[in-house]
Design a protein around this motif. Structure first.
Motif, PDB file in Angstrom:
ATOM      1  N   ARG A  19      14.079  14.520 -56.298  1.00  0.00           N
ATOM      2  CA  ARG A  19      15.078  15.067 -57.249  1.00  0.00           C
ATOM      3  C   ARG A  19      16.107  13.743 -57.535  1.00  0.00           C
ATOM      4  O   ARG A  19      16.539  13.859 -58.800  1.00  0.00           O
ATOM      5  N   LYS A  20      16.177  12.718 -56.665  1.00  0.00           N
ATOM      6  CA  LYS A  20      16.969  11.561 -57.185  1.00  0.00           C
ATOM      7  C   LYS A  20      16.314  10.607 -58.282  1.00  0.00           C
ATOM      8  O   LYS A  20      16.859  10.204 -59.112  1.00  0.00           O
ATOM      9  N   ALA A  21      14.921  10.752 -58.289  1.00  0.00           N
ATOM     10  CA  ALA A  21      14.172  10.008 -59.324  1.00  0.00           C
ATOM     11  C   ALA A  21      14.375  10.867 -60.625  1.00  0.00           C
ATOM     12  O   ALA A  21      14.602  10.214 -61.812  1.00  0.00           O
ATOM     13  N   VAL A  22      14.490  12.127 -60.670  1.00  0.00           N
ATOM     14  CA  VAL A  22      14.504  12.994 -61.779  1.00  0.00           C
ATOM     15  C   VAL A  22      15.842  12.828 -62.301  1.00  0.00           C
ATOM     16  O   VAL A  22      16.151  12.780 -63.676  1.00  0.00           O
ATOM     17  N   GLU A  23      16.976  12.888 -61.422  1.00  0.00           N
ATOM     18  CA  GLU A  23      18.276  12.747 -61.968  1.00  0.00           C
ATOM     19  C   GLU A  23      18.658  11.250 -62.605  1.00  0.00           C
ATOM     20  O   GLU A  23      19.377  11.371 -63.325  1.00  0.00           O
ATOM     21  N   LYS A  24      17.815  10.456 -61.966  1.00  0.00           N
ATOM     22  CA  LYS A  24      18.111   9.022 -62.745  1.00  0.00           C
ATOM     23  C   LYS A  24      17.292   8.847 -63.730  1.00  0.00           C
ATOM     24  O   LYS A  24      18.015   8.087 -64.718  1.00  0.00           O
ATOM     25  N   HIS A  25      16.125   9.374 -64.081  1.00  0.00           N
ATOM     26  CA  HIS A  25      15.222   8.978 -65.220  1.00  0.00           C
ATOM     27  C   HIS A  25      14.854  10.312 -66.208  1.00  0.00           C
ATOM     28  O   HIS A  25      14.318   9.821 -67.156  1.00  0.00           O
ATOM     29  N   GLY A  26      15.138  11.560 -65.553  1.00  0.00           N
ATOM     30  CA  GLY A  26      15.072  12.657 -66.360  1.00  0.00           C
ATOM     31  C   GLY A  26      13.395  13.148 -66.005  1.00  0.00           C
ATOM     32  O   GLY A  26      12.607  12.572 -65.528  1.00  0.00           O
ATOM     33  N   LEU A  27      13.351  14.532 -66.289  1.00  0.00           N
ATOM     34  CA  LEU A  27      12.133  15.224 -66.010  1.00  0.00           C
ATOM     35  C   LEU A  27      10.878  14.582 -66.319  1.00  0.00           C
ATOM     36  O   LEU A  27       9.909  14.557 -65.995  1.00  0.00           O
ATOM     37  N   SER A  28      11.061  14.426 -67.825  1.00  0.00           N
ATOM     38  CA  SER A  28       9.708  14.210 -68.833  1.00  0.00           C
ATOM     39  C   SER A  28       9.255  12.704 -68.265  1.00  0.00           C
ATOM     40  O   SER A  28       8.328  12.596 -67.918  1.00  0.00           O
ATOM     41  N   TYR A  29      10.263  11.775 -68.045  1.00  0.00           N
ATOM     42  CA  TYR A  29       9.763  10.202 -67.760  1.00  0.00           C
ATOM     43  C   TYR A  29       9.130  10.532 -66.206  1.00  0.00           C
ATOM     44  O   TYR A  29       8.126  10.032 -66.123  1.00  0.00           O
ATOM     45  N   VAL A  30       9.696  11.162 -65.334  1.00  0.00           N
ATOM     46  CA  VAL A  30       9.165  11.097 -64.266  1.00  0.00           C
ATOM     47  C   VAL A  30       7.755  11.907 -64.046  1.00  0.00           C
ATOM     48  O   VAL A  30       6.928  11.289 -63.313  1.00  0.00           O
ATOM     49  N   GLY A  35       2.213  11.139 -62.873  1.00  0.00           N
ATOM     50  CA  GLY A  35       1.042  11.832 -63.101  1.00  0.00           C
ATOM     51  C   GLY A  35       0.777  13.353 -62.995  1.00  0.00           C
ATOM     52  O   GLY A  35      -0.173  13.784 -62.741  1.00  0.00           O
ATOM     53  N   VAL A  36       1.939  14.196 -63.144  1.00  0.00           N
ATOM     54  CA  VAL A  36       1.831  15.529 -63.050  1.00  0.00           C
ATOM     55  C   VAL A  36       2.591  16.246 -64.385  1.00  0.00           C
ATOM     56  O   VAL A  36       3.530  15.698 -64.779  1.00  0.00           O
ATOM     57  N   ASP A  37       2.266  17.487 -64.851  1.00  0.00           N
ATOM     58  CA  ASP A  37       2.814  17.937 -65.826  1.00  0.00           C
ATOM     59  C   ASP A  37       4.340  18.512 -65.201  1.00  0.00           C
ATOM     60  O   ASP A  37       4.636  18.789 -64.220  1.00  0.00           O
ATOM     61  N   ASN A  42       8.075  20.819 -61.898  1.00  0.00           N
ATOM     62  CA  ASN A  42       9.530  21.776 -61.658  1.00  0.00           C
ATOM     63  C   ASN A  42       9.505  22.583 -60.351  1.00  0.00           C
ATOM     64  O   ASN A  42      10.122  22.863 -59.737  1.00  0.00           O
ATOM     65  N   ARG A  43       8.155  23.090 -60.082  1.00  0.00           N
ATOM     66  CA  ARG A  43       7.873  23.866 -58.974  1.00  0.00           C
ATOM     67  C   ARG A  43       8.208  22.989 -57.655  1.00  0.00           C
ATOM     68  O   ARG A  43       8.556  23.632 -56.831  1.00  0.00           O
ATOM     69  N   TYR A  44       7.845  21.804 -57.751  1.00  0.00           N
ATOM     70  CA  TYR A  44       8.157  20.904 -56.577  1.00  0.00           C
ATOM     71  C   TYR A  44       9.585  20.951 -56.263  1.00  0.00           C
ATOM     72  O   TYR A  44      10.174  21.202 -55.133  1.00  0.00           O
TER      73      TYR A  44
END
Length: 426
Positions: A19-30, A35-37, A42-44
């Motif tokens: 969650r911290k990685a997505v918050e920092k870089h965004g869903l698409s980049y992470v 290496g997952v769609d 989102n399910r994680y």
């Protein structure tokens, strides 16, 4: 390389990293980076897939800084880390090889840009000295062995049992100006110690130490740089650290040797009567007493002493832990607390030389402040005998002859000379 051991994290902390990685870089980049769609990611995040693969978390951790990972995993911010915590980490790294490898790898990964070069300092232990004595007694004649041992012990005491290229170079140069013979014998003892004891343990440091000074053979070619009083005041005013500022102040206003000021204990300074009792007598030195100006005493009492006490309070517990973890290092806490300047010498030098470069665009040796004091006093028409007394330059035998037969001066008269003519920075 992963910055943390993911295997030891529970599912909630693994999710927090993601969650911290997505918050920092965004869903698409992470999603691309790990290496997952997007839908799987989102399910994680939504908890629909509760078991997040270890490799996914490891990849996500690479997107976060050490501070961010620390906040997520431990809830510990850098502002909470005190010297005691740092010492604890070092002790653990010394005892735990697995942790040590991880710690050093992380240190270079995160702080490599700040670590300009490996340390070139060597701390001499009691075991080192005993090994040296054993070697020279086996390989040298009795007379030569005792000579090497005596000169080495005296040098190590003067150097506070820490060898660095800068300290060694300046120490030998300082000795050369006072006694070429002693400097030569001391340099030979130090060279031999570095070769026989330091080199087997640390070849790189030994090479730097060995090459930093030469064995004096001829008259020293160094000519001291003697600054004007206005320049000395500018340097003093540009020193930011209070400890270094006080140290430079005493060097400039007393003309004492660097080692003498460093070794002073608080009890040797009589603030009420403005007297420093150096109490050092050797074959070439007799430090009598010297004095402090009223303005200097006022500044030391109002500014420096409180700073010194805070420094000791801040680092005492950490130093105790270090002493307990390294019993062979001979770390004496009470001696350290008794020092007038309980700081690392190299830290003081760095602060002072930074101010020198700012004012002059260059550095000069701290020992040259002794020449500055002498020159300043002579220009004020102060008799050489008075200057020698204040700076402890007269050898013991010569001083006794002078004192008993030719020259009588009271402490009050000596202080009058100092008060009227000694350089003032405040």
């Amino acid at each position: 390389m992963s910055k943390i051991n993911v295997e030891k994290l529970d599912d909630q902390k693994k999710l927090s990293i993601l969650r911290k990685a997505v918050e920092k870089h965004g869903l698409s980049y992470v999603s691309r980076f790990i290496g997952v769609d997007r839908s799987t990611l989102n399910r994680y995040l939504n908890g629909k897939i509760q078991r997040i693969p270890q490799e996914i978390v490891e990849k996500a951790s690479e997107l976060l800084t050490v501070d961010e990972l620390s906040d997520v995993v431990y809830g510990l911010r850098s502002t909470d880390v005190d010297p005691t915590t740092a010492i604890s980490v070092i002790i653990k790294a010394k005892k735990d090889e697995g942790f040590r490898n991880f710690f050093l790898s992380l240190l270079w990964q995160e702080l490599g840009d700040y670590i300009k070069e490996p340390s070139n300092s060597y701390l001499v232990t009691k075991d080192d000295i005993e090994l040296f004595e054993k070697i020279v007694r086996n390989e040298k004649s009795r007379k030569t062995a005792e000579e090497r041992i005596n000169y080495l012990r005296r040098a190590l005491a003067d150097l506070d049992y820490e060898l660095t290229p800068t300290k060694l170079k300046e120490y030998i140069l300082d000795l050369s100006e006072e006694s070429k013979g002693r400097a030569e014998h001391t340099a030979k003892a130090l060279k031999l110690f570095i070769k026989e004891v330091v080199k087997p343990k640390s070849p790189r440091i030994a090479r730097e130490l060995h090459d930093s000074f030469k064995i004096p053979k001829t008259k020293p070619s160094h000519k001291p740089y003697i600054p004007e009083i206005t320049t000395v005041k500018q340097i003093f005013n540009n020193i930011k650290d209070i400890g270094a500022k006080a140290f430079f102040l005493l060097l400039a206003e007393t003309g004492l040797r660097v080692g003498e000021v460093l070794s002073l204990k608080l009890e040797q300074v009589d603030f009420e009567h403005r007297i420093i009792h150096v109490n050092k007598i050797s074959e070439t030195k007799r430090a009598y007493i010297t004095f402090l100006h009223e303005s200097t005493v006022k500044w030391l009492k109002e500014v420096y002493l409180s700073y010194r006490e805070e420094f000791i309070k801040k680092y005492e517990s950490s130093l105790r832990k270090l002493a307990e973890a390294n019993p062979t290092q001979g770390i004496n806490i009470e001696e350290w607390k008794a020092k007038l300047f309980p700081f690392r010498e190299d830290s003081l030098r760095v602060e002072i030389k930074e101010a020198m470069r700012k004012v002059l665009g260059k550095e000069f040796r701290l020992y040259d402040m002794r020449a500055f004091f002498t020159s300043y006093m002579i220009k004020q028409k102060v008799p050489g005998t008075i200057v020698n007394l204040l700076q402890g330059r007269a050898p013991p035998q010569e001083f006794r002859i002078m004192e008993e037969n030719y020259f009588v001066i009271s402490e009050i008269e000596l202080r009058e000379w100092y008060d009227k003519y000694a350089p003032r920075l405040l």
